[in-house]
Design a protein around this motif. Structure first.
Motif, PDB file in Angstrom:
ATOM      1  N   CYS A 175     -10.205 -34.762  38.745  1.00  0.00           N
ATOM      2  CA  CYS A 175      -9.476 -35.898  38.162  1.00  0.00           C
ATOM      3  C   CYS A 175      -9.887 -37.177  38.896  1.00  0.00           C
ATOM      4  CB  CYS A 175      -7.970 -35.681  38.316  1.00  0.00           C
ATOM      5  SG  CYS A 175      -7.030 -37.178  37.908  1.00  0.00           S
ATOM      6  N   PRO A 176     -10.398 -38.177  38.176  1.00  0.00           N
ATOM      7  CA  PRO A 176     -10.818 -39.405  38.868  1.00  0.00           C
ATOM      8  C   PRO A 176      -9.700 -40.079  39.663  1.00  0.00           C
ATOM      9  CG  PRO A 176     -11.749 -39.343  36.661  1.00  0.00           C
ATOM     10  CD  PRO A 176     -10.781 -38.197  36.751  1.00  0.00           C
ATOM     11  N   THR A 177      -8.427 -39.855  39.283  1.00  0.00           N
ATOM     12  CA  THR A 177      -7.329 -40.467  40.055  1.00  0.00           C
ATOM     13  C   THR A 177      -6.733 -39.475  41.058  1.00  0.00           C
ATOM     14  OG1 THR A 177      -5.758 -39.911  38.298  1.00  0.00           O
ATOM     15  CG2 THR A 177      -6.698 -42.126  38.255  1.00  0.00           C
ATOM     16  N   ILE A 235      -4.873 -36.817  40.914  1.00  0.00           N
ATOM     17  CA  ILE A 235      -3.473 -36.379  40.819  1.00  0.00           C
ATOM     18  C   ILE A 235      -3.363 -35.002  41.483  1.00  0.00           C
ATOM     19  CG2 ILE A 235      -1.720 -35.565  39.190  1.00  0.00           C
ATOM     20  CD1 ILE A 235      -2.631 -37.691  37.239  1.00  0.00           C
ATOM     21  N   VAL A 295      -2.474 -31.956  41.033  1.00  0.00           N
ATOM     22  CA  VAL A 295      -2.119 -31.180  39.835  1.00  0.00           C
ATOM     23  C   VAL A 295      -1.244 -29.968  40.176  1.00  0.00           C
ATOM     24  CG1 VAL A 295      -3.056 -29.889  37.866  1.00  0.00           C
ATOM     25  CG2 VAL A 295      -4.150 -32.034  38.586  1.00  0.00           C
ATOM     26  N   ASN A 338      -1.405 -42.010  39.556  1.00  0.00           N
ATOM     27  CA  ASN A 338      -1.947 -42.578  38.322  1.00  0.00           C
ATOM     28  C   ASN A 338      -0.810 -43.213  37.539  1.00  0.00           C
ATOM     29  OD1 ASN A 338      -2.802 -42.978  35.663  1.00  0.00           O
ATOM     30  ND2 ASN A 338      -4.228 -41.268  35.731  1.00  0.00           N
ATOM     31  N   CYS A 387      -3.018 -41.218  30.048  1.00  0.00           N
ATOM     32  CA  CYS A 387      -4.079 -40.291  30.459  1.00  0.00           C
ATOM     33  C   CYS A 387      -3.778 -38.867  29.991  1.00  0.00           C
ATOM     34  CB  CYS A 387      -4.270 -40.338  31.972  1.00  0.00           C
ATOM     35  SG  CYS A 387      -5.143 -41.835  32.492  1.00  0.00           S
ATOM     36  N   VAL A 444      -9.978 -33.733  28.794  1.00  0.00           N
ATOM     37  CA  VAL A 444      -9.657 -32.764  29.854  1.00  0.00           C
ATOM     38  C   VAL A 444     -10.691 -31.638  29.961  1.00  0.00           C
ATOM     39  CG1 VAL A 444      -7.175 -33.202  29.979  1.00  0.00           C
ATOM     40  CG2 VAL A 444      -8.050 -31.615  28.264  1.00  0.00           C
ATOM     41  N   LEU A 489     -12.961 -32.742  32.452  1.00  0.00           N
ATOM     42  CA  LEU A 489     -12.342 -33.205  33.704  1.00  0.00           C
ATOM     43  C   LEU A 489     -11.513 -32.055  34.289  1.00  0.00           C
ATOM     44  CD1 LEU A 489     -11.421 -36.853  32.604  1.00  0.00           C
ATOM     45  CD2 LEU A 489     -13.257 -36.174  34.129  1.00  0.00           C
ATOM     46  N   CYS A 490     -10.205 -32.279  34.430  1.00  0.00           N
ATOM     47  CA  CYS A 490      -9.381 -31.316  35.167  1.00  0.00           C
ATOM     48  C   CYS A 490      -9.408 -29.900  34.590  1.00  0.00           C
ATOM     49  CB  CYS A 490      -7.942 -31.827  35.238  1.00  0.00           C
ATOM     50  SG  CYS A 490      -7.265 -32.283  33.624  1.00  0.00           S
ATOM     51  N   ILE A 533      -3.357 -28.626  31.522  1.00  0.00           N
ATOM     52  CA  ILE A 533      -2.918 -29.670  32.459  1.00  0.00           C
ATOM     53  C   ILE A 533      -2.498 -30.941  31.699  1.00  0.00           C
ATOM     54  CG2 ILE A 533      -3.662 -31.144  34.380  1.00  0.00           C
ATOM     55  CD1 ILE A 533      -5.658 -28.810  35.099  1.00  0.00           C
ATOM     56  N   GLY A 534      -3.302 -31.328  30.706  1.00  0.00           N
ATOM     57  CA  GLY A 534      -2.978 -32.546  29.952  1.00  0.00           C
ATOM     58  C   GLY A 534      -1.623 -32.438  29.276  1.00  0.00           C
ATOM     59  N   GLN A 557       1.163 -32.504  31.830  1.00  0.00           N
ATOM     60  CA  GLN A 557       1.342 -33.878  32.325  1.00  0.00           C
ATOM     61  C   GLN A 557       2.128 -34.695  31.298  1.00  0.00           C
ATOM     62  OE1 GLN A 557      -2.134 -35.616  34.159  1.00  0.00           O
ATOM     63  NE2 GLN A 557      -1.678 -37.616  33.319  1.00  0.00           N
ATOM     64  N   VAL A 576      -9.065 -42.942  32.342  1.00  0.00           N
ATOM     65  CA  VAL A 576      -8.746 -42.498  33.701  1.00  0.00           C
ATOM     66  C   VAL A 576      -9.739 -43.087  34.726  1.00  0.00           C
ATOM     67  CG1 VAL A 576     -10.043 -40.317  33.549  1.00  0.00           C
ATOM     68  CG2 VAL A 576      -8.050 -40.468  35.057  1.00  0.00           C
TER      69      VAL A 576
HETATM   70  S1  SF4 Z   1      -5.213 -35.214  32.322  1.00  0.00           S
HETATM   71 FE1  SF4 Z   1      -4.303 -35.881  34.269  1.00  0.00          FE
HETATM   72  S2  SF4 Z   1      -5.164 -34.519  35.859  1.00  0.00           S
HETATM   73 FE2  SF4 Z   1      -6.480 -34.371  34.000  1.00  0.00          FE
HETATM   74  S3  SF4 Z   1      -8.120 -35.881  34.349  1.00  0.00           S
HETATM   75 FE3  SF4 Z   1      -6.505 -36.887  33.133  1.00  0.00          FE
HETATM   76  S4  SF4 Z   1      -5.199 -37.914  34.639  1.00  0.00           S
HETATM   77 FE4  SF4 Z   1      -6.443 -36.423  35.760  1.00  0.00          FE
END
Ligand code: SF4
Ligand SMILES: Cc1cc2nc3c(=O)[nH]c(=O)nc-3n(C[C@H](O)[C@H](O)[C@H](O)COP(=O)(O)OP(=O)(O)OC[C@H]3O[C@@H](n4cnc5c(N)ncnc54)[C@H](O)[C@@H]3O)c2cc1C
Length: 474
Positions: free
Chosen positions: A70-72, A74, A76, A99, A105, A111, A114-115, A131-132, A135, A451
């Motif tokens: 995750c670029p930020t 988080i 998780v 974030n 996001c 996703v 990414l995560c 995860i998305g 979140q 993100v």
């Molecule tokens: S869904 Fe959440 S954890 Fe996944 S990349 Fe986006 S901001 Fe990061």
């Protein structure tokens, strides 16, 4: 044919009321309600039971790959564990701490790459943890509470004399402003649009993120004490005026308008570039399309426009790209989804002219292309096949060949180096070649994801806070 002309109509600015604490300055009634039916959520919300079951599938990895992806960054496993144990607000606060645009996001992040793409479950050939959607579950509850008057934080007292300006009101500036404001700095965001939020409000596909949700985040950031001013920097407010009032300046301008095709016929009625098309259907009521639509381009924006045209009522949508499926820059999952929406794809075709009658588009003239040897960057070159031109009848043509770079304001801005129209920054701090200016988001990376813009804005905010604290400014 489309019921619309091609002049985008902006929603009522109502800018004076933007910072009035007396009422929500962004009433959702301005946004077309019909879009909720035409663009139902791509990934529907989890209900509380589904969320707890999904949260309990998580292995809560130590040094979790999803957090690294995750670029930020988080945490998780931590936010998922809080959902599993019923602490949903705590989960949302964990997300927000890393974030500040955790809601958007959760809906718009790709996703898969990414995560979720990094989830250890994938390696074990299991479905990754969603995860998305988890979140989103936590953030939706947070915003339900927020709407009932439960804030994240009360505005932090202003503890530093120097003020910061953020130019542009998209994700990069929103993240930068929120992080600085939380640290006691006074921050003002200058955005030229009637509604802040940048592409989160005006650009992202409606079945992922609605303007009303983007504006909830704007409103939350405003509640932290960030000031919003509607102004076109470089026109209604000069760079010099901003320099006089603010110690440091963050540039979060994004990219510019869509590139033109530069072929005859682009001015015909029924030709509308993808960004204006998307903005129009997201903000104007009763926007409808019918007949046959041609989309030109192979990126995610072309796909978004093509899918939207289908849902807005087009009988047929045909997407033309000058290379092949293999070279198409759009994410594979976006391409796969578009095929399900019924978009038809045509490869190795480049437009030569837009053909019209009575000032309105009737066809796009294409020519066949041939793939050649890869260039220095490894990308296949393409060349037209002589004598291969043909007309493809249509009622609307939507060019989507990438956004131009917003160099004009930056060229006026002293000592800020640009490379190929993008702002040059020190990656770790977002600092430009002028010590009073920082930058992030699309105007630096050339157009990535929300993100990434949030991560850039946050990184720059931390560096700006450190610079202001240690030197009192530049
Ligand atoms: S869904 Fe959440 S954890 Fe996944 S990349 Fe986006 S901001 Fe990061
Ligand atoms: C059609 C489309 C769909 C997308 N879909 C997704 C998606 O599904 N998922 C995802 O993660 N990302 C998506 N993106 C990318 C994402 O929207 C961007 O990466 C992100 O918005 C960049 O944020 P930013 O703050 O850098 O710029 P922007 O969001 O572009 O915000 C910049 C703001 O600055 C304002 N501005 C410009 N010049 C001035 C000036 N002189 N004075 C004042 N204000 C100014 C602009 O009007 C705008 O409001 C999409 C992009 C497009 C074009």
């Amino acid at each position: 044919m489309s019921k619309t002309d091609v002049t985008p109509k902006q929603v009522d600015p109502d800018s004076e009321a933007r910072n009035s604490p007396a009422r929500n300055p962004y009433p959702v009634s301005r946004i077309p309600a019909s879009n909720e039916e035409r663009f139902p959520d791509l990934h529907p919300a989890l209900d509380p039971l589904e969320a707890v079951i999904e949260a309990n599938r998580c292995l809560f990895c130590y040094d979790a790959p999803c957090t690294n992806a995750c670029p930020t960054h988080i945490d998780v496993p931590r936010f998922i564990k809080k959902i599993a144990t019923g602490n949903v607000r705590g989960s949302a606060l964990t997300i927000l701490n890393s974030n500040v645009l955790g809601l958007s996001c959760s809906r718009v992040c790709p996703v898969d790459v990414l995560c979720e793409g990094a989830c250890v479950m994938v390696r074990e050939n299991h479905k990754p943890i969603e995860i998305g959607r988890l979140q989103r579950f936590a953030m939706d509850r947070f915003y339900e509470d927020f709407a009932k008057g439960k804030p994240w934080n009360d505005p932090a007292p202003v503890t530093h004399p120097q003020k910061v300006a953020c130019i542009g009101g998209g994700p990069a500036s929103l993240a930068c402003a929120a992080e600085l404001r939380r640290r006691g700095f006074a921050v003002t965001i200058f955005d030229n649009r009637p509604l802040p939020g940048g592409l989160n409000t005006y650009g992202v596909a409606e079945y992922k993120l609605r303007p009303a949700d983007s504006l909830k985040e704007v409103e939350m950031i405003r509640s932290l004490g960030v000031e919003f001013r509607q102004a076109m920097v470089g026109e209604s407010v000069s760079v010099e005026e901003i320099e006089d009032e603010f110690a440091l300046i963050f540039i979060g301008l994004g990219l510019g308008t869509m590139e033109r095709l530069d072929i005859p016929g682009e001015e015909l009625l029924g030709v509308i570039d993808a960004l204006r098309f998307i903005e129009r259907y997201k903000t104007a009521p009763d926007f409808e399309v019918s007949g046959r639509v041609v989309v030109i381009g192979g990126g995610n924006t072309a796909i978004d426009a093509a899918n939207a045209a289908r849902r807005l009522g087009a009988d047929e949508v045909h997407l033309f790209y000058r290379r092949t499926e293999r070279e198409m820059p759009a994410f594979k999952f976006e391409y796969d989804h578009s095929k399900v929406e019924g978009v038809r794809f045509h490869w190795l075709a480049q437009p030569a002219e837009i053909v019209g009658a009575n000032s309105r588009v009737t066809a796009v003239r294409f020519m066949d292309m041939r793939l050649g040897e890869p260039d220095a960057s490894g990308r296949a070159t393409v060349a037209p096949v002589p004598g291969s031109e043909y007309d493809f009848q249509c009622d609307m043509a939507i060019p989507a060949i990438g956004q131009a770079r917003l160099t004009s304001l930056l060229e006026k801005t002293r000592d800020i180096s640009l490379k190929r129209g993008l702002v040059v920054v020190d990656r770790a701090t977002g600092r430009t070649t002028n010590v009073r200016y920082f930058a992030g988001g699309d105007c630096v990376n050339g157009g990535r994801e929300v993100v990434d813009a949030v991560a850039d804005g946050k990184r720059a905010a931390l560096a700006m806070a450190a610079q202001l604290t240690s030197t009192g400014g530049a």
